[in-house]
Design a protein around this motif. Structure first.
Motif, PDB file in Angstrom:
ATOM      1  N   THR A   1     -56.404 -56.659  65.766  1.00  0.00           N
ATOM      2  CA  THR A   1     -55.396 -57.483  66.413  1.00  0.00           C
ATOM      3  C   THR A   1     -54.237 -57.735  65.939  1.00  0.00           C
ATOM      4  O   THR A   1     -53.037 -57.606  66.247  1.00  0.00           O
ATOM      5  CB  THR A   1     -56.098 -58.613  66.896  1.00  0.00           C
ATOM      6  OG1 THR A   1     -57.269 -58.353  67.789  1.00  0.00           O
ATOM      7  CG2 THR A   1     -55.196 -59.535  67.947  1.00  0.00           C
ATOM      8  N   GLU A   2     -54.280 -58.247  64.593  1.00  0.00           N
ATOM      9  CA  GLU A   2     -53.291 -58.385  63.788  1.00  0.00           C
ATOM     10  C   GLU A   2     -52.339 -57.257  63.405  1.00  0.00           C
ATOM     11  O   GLU A   2     -51.102 -57.147  63.329  1.00  0.00           O
ATOM     12  CB  GLU A   2     -53.453 -59.251  62.274  1.00  0.00           C
ATOM     13  CG  GLU A   2     -54.042 -60.718  62.578  1.00  0.00           C
ATOM     14  CD  GLU A   2     -54.587 -61.302  61.582  1.00  0.00           C
ATOM     15  OE1 GLU A   2     -54.632 -62.391  61.327  1.00  0.00           O
ATOM     16  OE2 GLU A   2     -55.305 -60.414  60.535  1.00  0.00           O
ATOM     17  N   PHE A   3     -53.146 -56.124  63.220  1.00  0.00           N
ATOM     18  CA  PHE A   3     -52.412 -54.886  62.836  1.00  0.00           C
ATOM     19  C   PHE A   3     -51.525 -54.402  64.152  1.00  0.00           C
ATOM     20  O   PHE A   3     -50.496 -53.990  63.703  1.00  0.00           O
ATOM     21  CB  PHE A   3     -53.410 -53.852  62.266  1.00  0.00           C
ATOM     22  CG  PHE A   3     -52.661 -52.670  61.967  1.00  0.00           C
ATOM     23  CD1 PHE A   3     -51.842 -52.390  60.931  1.00  0.00           C
ATOM     24  CD2 PHE A   3     -52.805 -51.403  63.075  1.00  0.00           C
ATOM     25  CE1 PHE A   3     -51.015 -51.123  61.202  1.00  0.00           C
ATOM     26  CE2 PHE A   3     -52.391 -50.116  62.813  1.00  0.00           C
ATOM     27  CZ  PHE A   3     -51.273 -49.875  61.740  1.00  0.00           C
ATOM     28  N   ARG A   4     -52.404 -54.386  65.045  1.00  0.00           N
ATOM     29  CA  ARG A   4     -51.529 -53.965  66.215  1.00  0.00           C
ATOM     30  C   ARG A   4     -50.235 -54.743  66.651  1.00  0.00           C
ATOM     31  O   ARG A   4     -49.217 -54.313  66.920  1.00  0.00           O
ATOM     32  CB  ARG A   4     -52.119 -54.032  67.701  1.00  0.00           C
ATOM     33  CG  ARG A   4     -53.528 -53.455  67.776  1.00  0.00           C
ATOM     34  CD  ARG A   4     -54.309 -53.336  69.061  1.00  0.00           C
ATOM     35  NE  ARG A   4     -55.249 -52.507  69.056  1.00  0.00           N
ATOM     36  CZ  ARG A   4     -54.833 -51.273  69.692  1.00  0.00           C
ATOM     37  NH1 ARG A   4     -53.767 -50.894  70.166  1.00  0.00           N
ATOM     38  NH2 ARG A   4     -56.143 -50.348  69.875  1.00  0.00           N
ATOM     39  N   ALA A   5     -50.467 -56.272  66.360  1.00  0.00           N
ATOM     40  CA  ALA A   5     -49.124 -56.808  66.528  1.00  0.00           C
ATOM     41  C   ALA A   5     -47.979 -56.519  65.563  1.00  0.00           C
ATOM     42  O   ALA A   5     -46.881 -56.490  65.882  1.00  0.00           O
ATOM     43  CB  ALA A   5     -49.256 -58.495  66.385  1.00  0.00           C
ATOM     44  N   LEU A   6     -48.154 -56.228  64.073  1.00  0.00           N
ATOM     45  CA  LEU A   6     -47.279 -55.542  63.200  1.00  0.00           C
ATOM     46  C   LEU A   6     -46.963 -54.563  63.529  1.00  0.00           C
ATOM     47  O   LEU A   6     -45.682 -54.475  63.305  1.00  0.00           O
ATOM     48  CB  LEU A   6     -48.242 -55.759  61.955  1.00  0.00           C
ATOM     49  CG  LEU A   6     -47.418 -54.981  60.610  1.00  0.00           C
ATOM     50  CD1 LEU A   6     -46.172 -55.974  60.086  1.00  0.00           C
ATOM     51  CD2 LEU A   6     -48.273 -54.751  59.548  1.00  0.00           C
ATOM     52  N   TYR A   7     -47.544 -53.522  64.083  1.00  0.00           N
ATOM     53  CA  TYR A   7     -47.091 -52.373  64.270  1.00  0.00           C
ATOM     54  C   TYR A   7     -46.141 -52.293  65.446  1.00  0.00           C
ATOM     55  O   TYR A   7     -45.023 -51.710  65.290  1.00  0.00           O
ATOM     56  CB  TYR A   7     -48.611 -51.499  64.944  1.00  0.00           C
ATOM     57  CG  TYR A   7     -48.216 -50.096  65.560  1.00  0.00           C
ATOM     58  CD1 TYR A   7     -48.288 -49.047  64.555  1.00  0.00           C
ATOM     59  CD2 TYR A   7     -47.980 -49.790  66.645  1.00  0.00           C
ATOM     60  CE1 TYR A   7     -48.027 -47.623  64.888  1.00  0.00           C
ATOM     61  CE2 TYR A   7     -47.919 -48.353  67.303  1.00  0.00           C
ATOM     62  CZ  TYR A   7     -47.750 -47.396  66.450  1.00  0.00           C
ATOM     63  OH  TYR A   7     -47.558 -46.211  66.696  1.00  0.00           O
ATOM     64  N   ARG A   8     -46.405 -53.117  66.434  1.00  0.00           N
ATOM     65  CA  ARG A   8     -45.642 -53.469  67.530  1.00  0.00           C
ATOM     66  C   ARG A   8     -44.249 -53.973  67.125  1.00  0.00           C
ATOM     67  O   ARG A   8     -43.188 -53.462  67.474  1.00  0.00           O
ATOM     68  CB  ARG A   8     -46.250 -53.981  68.801  1.00  0.00           C
ATOM     69  CG  ARG A   8     -45.093 -54.339  69.838  1.00  0.00           C
ATOM     70  CD  ARG A   8     -45.947 -55.241  71.214  1.00  0.00           C
ATOM     71  NE  ARG A   8     -45.179 -54.905  72.153  1.00  0.00           N
ATOM     72  CZ  ARG A   8     -45.359 -54.507  73.369  1.00  0.00           C
ATOM     73  NH1 ARG A   8     -46.481 -53.868  73.500  1.00  0.00           N
ATOM     74  NH2 ARG A   8     -44.446 -54.245  74.260  1.00  0.00           N
ATOM     75  N   ARG A   9     -44.271 -55.151  66.182  1.00  0.00           N
ATOM     76  CA  ARG A   9     -43.219 -55.810  65.679  1.00  0.00           C
ATOM     77  C   ARG A   9     -42.392 -54.735  64.855  1.00  0.00           C
ATOM     78  O   ARG A   9     -40.852 -54.545  65.170  1.00  0.00           O
ATOM     79  CB  ARG A   9     -43.319 -56.978  65.017  1.00  0.00           C
ATOM     80  CG  ARG A   9     -43.906 -58.046  65.544  1.00  0.00           C
ATOM     81  CD  ARG A   9     -43.830 -59.242  64.806  1.00  0.00           C
ATOM     82  NE  ARG A   9     -44.694 -59.254  63.491  1.00  0.00           N
ATOM     83  CZ  ARG A   9     -46.120 -59.343  63.342  1.00  0.00           C
ATOM     84  NH1 ARG A   9     -46.662 -59.702  64.453  1.00  0.00           N
ATOM     85  NH2 ARG A   9     -46.592 -59.229  62.179  1.00  0.00           N
ATOM     86  N   SER A  10     -42.930 -53.794  63.928  1.00  0.00           N
ATOM     87  CA  SER A  10     -42.087 -52.843  63.268  1.00  0.00           C
ATOM     88  C   SER A  10     -41.350 -52.084  64.088  1.00  0.00           C
ATOM     89  O   SER A  10     -40.177 -51.741  63.814  1.00  0.00           O
ATOM     90  CB  SER A  10     -43.289 -52.149  62.356  1.00  0.00           C
ATOM     91  OG  SER A  10     -43.844 -53.195  61.428  1.00  0.00           O
ATOM     92  N   PHE A  11     -42.074 -51.369  65.206  1.00  0.00           N
ATOM     93  CA  PHE A  11     -41.552 -50.579  66.068  1.00  0.00           C
ATOM     94  C   PHE A  11     -40.353 -51.115  66.781  1.00  0.00           C
ATOM     95  O   PHE A  11     -39.040 -50.543  67.029  1.00  0.00           O
ATOM     96  CB  PHE A  11     -42.594 -49.998  67.175  1.00  0.00           C
ATOM     97  CG  PHE A  11     -42.354 -48.707  67.588  1.00  0.00           C
ATOM     98  CD1 PHE A  11     -41.704 -48.483  68.854  1.00  0.00           C
ATOM     99  CD2 PHE A  11     -42.700 -47.521  66.946  1.00  0.00           C
ATOM    100  CE1 PHE A  11     -41.492 -47.146  69.061  1.00  0.00           C
ATOM    101  CE2 PHE A  11     -42.397 -46.480  67.193  1.00  0.00           C
ATOM    102  CZ  PHE A  11     -41.858 -46.006  68.344  1.00  0.00           C
ATOM    103  N   GLN A  12     -40.482 -52.249  67.240  1.00  0.00           N
ATOM    104  CA  GLN A  12     -39.280 -53.151  67.798  1.00  0.00           C
ATOM    105  C   GLN A  12     -38.269 -53.144  67.185  1.00  0.00           C
ATOM    106  O   GLN A  12     -36.795 -53.040  67.389  1.00  0.00           O
ATOM    107  CB  GLN A  12     -39.950 -54.426  68.285  1.00  0.00           C
ATOM    108  CG  GLN A  12     -40.815 -54.417  69.415  1.00  0.00           C
ATOM    109  CD  GLN A  12     -40.486 -53.415  70.573  1.00  0.00           C
ATOM    110  OE1 GLN A  12     -39.141 -53.772  70.984  1.00  0.00           O
ATOM    111  NE2 GLN A  12     -41.113 -52.819  71.118  1.00  0.00           N
TER     112      GLN A  12
END
Length: 193
Positions: free
Chosen positions: A174-185
């Motif tokens: 879950t934390e990785f998914r959030a980091l991935y999305r923030r990085s992409f943003q």
């Protein structure tokens, strides 16, 4: 008919081995043993192990492109690209060894940037490049090389995914998914007008 069913059986067994143990465990002898054919018979369907692995990767790309193509992505180009990136992430987390074979292993027939990408030979990158071009045409993104941007987004996505899958992050999924999305943003903010 029998030839096609044997070829499909070979691919299915090879994919099972890949999913469970990784590409190094996929050998012609082992696959032939499980399919119950002679090791030499497998070569009527695949000239070499590298060809079998390339076929598995190609099937993975077709599946991933189909997943993206089936979705309807309303919203801005940035929102559509974010949703596409999340499909990449879902695919990688569901099939980590296939993802590694598709994107990180040297293999026969692997597409090369920029030649193969710009020629439209990447079923997944072509879909993302189309969204990038639409974002540029609408004025949402800066006018840049759409293929470079697509390749950079892929590098960001695949790099983060492989660091996570390789155990280089001590975070939950879950934390990785959030980091991935923030990085992409963050990346997408950098190409906005």
């Amino acid at each position: 008919m029998k030839t096609e069913s044997t070829r499909q059986s070979i691919a299915t067994v090879a994919r099972d081995i890949l999913d469970q143990e990784g590409s190094d465990a996929v050998t012609m002898r082992r696959v032939a043993e499980i399919v119950k054919i002679t090791p030499m018979a497998i070569y009527r369907h695949y000239k070499a192990r590298e060809g079998l692995l390339a076929a598995l990767a190609d099937d993975g790309f077709e599946d991933l492109a189909a997943r993206i193509a089936r979705k309807r992505f309303p919203g801005t180009a940035a929102e559509r690209l974010t949703k596409m990136a999340e499909i990449f992430l879902d695919h990688a987390l569901q099939h980590p060894r296939l993802f590694e074979l598709m994107f990180l292993r040297e293999r026969e027939g692997a597409r090369r940037y920029p030649r193969d990408f710009k020629a439209g030979r990447s079923p997944t990158a072509s879909l993302m490049a189309q969204a990038v071009r639409e974002g540029m045409a609408s004025g949402e993104f800066l006018e840049e090389d759409a293929w470079e941007i697509t390749f950079e987004m892929g590098a960001l996505s695949h790099g983060l995914i492989m660091l996570y899958l390789g155990g280089r992050m001590s975070v939950s999924t879950t934390e990785f998914r959030a980091l991935y999305r923030r990085s992409f943003q963050r990346y997408l903010r950098g190409i906005r007008k």
